[in-house]
Design a protein around this motif. Structure first.
Motif, PDB file in Angstrom:
ATOM      1  N   ASP A  47       0.841  -1.210   0.000  1.00 20.64           N
ATOM      2  CA  ASP A  47       0.000   0.000   0.000  1.00 20.64           C
ATOM      3  C   ASP A  47       0.870   1.252   0.000  1.00 20.64           C
ATOM      4  O   ASP A  47       0.612   2.194  -0.749  1.00 20.64           O
ATOM      5  N   GLN A  51       1.507   4.192  -3.102  1.00 24.40           N
ATOM      6  CA  GLN A  51       1.271   5.616  -2.850  1.00 24.40           C
ATOM      7  C   GLN A  51       2.562   6.438  -2.872  1.00 24.40           C
ATOM      8  O   GLN A  51       2.557   7.620  -2.550  1.00 24.40           O
ATOM      9  N   GLU A  77      -0.401  11.725   6.259  1.00 24.54           N
ATOM     10  CA  GLU A  77      -0.276  11.041   4.970  1.00 24.54           C
ATOM     11  C   GLU A  77      -0.367   9.528   5.152  1.00 24.54           C
ATOM     12  O   GLU A  77      -1.110   8.846   4.427  1.00 24.54           O
ATOM     13  N   ILE A  81      -3.440   6.961   3.836  1.00 21.89           N
ATOM     14  CA  ILE A  81      -3.161   5.826   2.951  1.00 21.89           C
ATOM     15  C   ILE A  81      -3.771   4.551   3.530  1.00 21.89           C
ATOM     16  O   ILE A  81      -4.402   3.771   2.818  1.00 21.89           O
TER      17      ILE A  81
END
Length: 150
Positions: A47, A51, A77, A81
């Motif tokens: 993940d 990103q 951030e 995510i």
């Protein structure tokens, strides 16, 4: 409350930030040092890779390293995510806004007004605290964030 997955993601990013800038850490190494189940960590790292937070290197000496400097990665951030929007109400989300069910007038909603203050404080702290802040001697982020409420 943040999920265990989000806690693990933050621990993994902090572990990668502690490594030398050119050092690649294997998933097993991070999992063991941070007490994170390896299979769970693999999904988290994927993940984060998708990103743009980490990059992977394949092969015998492969593993993960940060793609961005720790002073450019915020807690906000990472949480977005892993968890999605941080706002406590859908009508306060900047990235996934939608009107609350049964709300006739957002401007007059007392509940929204209170939780807007909560959301603003959370954003200020989470988007204002970097991974580098946590690694700084004496926890720079603690004193900076304490002043927000003091």
């Amino acid at each position: 409350m943040i999920s265990l997955k989000a806690q693990y993601a933050l621990k993994a990013v902090l572990a990668l930030a502690r490594a030398r800038p050119d050092e690649v850490l294997m998933t097993a190494e991070i999992a063991e040092s941070q007490a994170i189940p390896k299979k769970f960590l693999e999904q988290i790292l994927l993940d984060l890779k998708h990103q743009g937070v980490v990059v992977s290197r394949r092969g015998k000496t492969g593993g993960y390293m940060l793609r961005k400097s720790p002073d450019l990665i915020t807690f906000g951030e990472i949480l977005r995510i892993i968890e999605g929007p941080l706002a406590p109400l859908p009508c306060l989300s900047r990235s996934a806004y939608r009107r609350c069910e049964g709300c006739a007038d957002e401007a007059a909603c007392e509940i929204r007004r209170v939780f807007a203050r909560v959301a603003d404080a959370n954003r200020r702290i989470l988007d204002g605290t970097t991974i580098a802040d946590c690694l700084a001697p004496g926890g720079q982020s603690e004193s900076r964030n304490a002043s927000l409420f003091g």
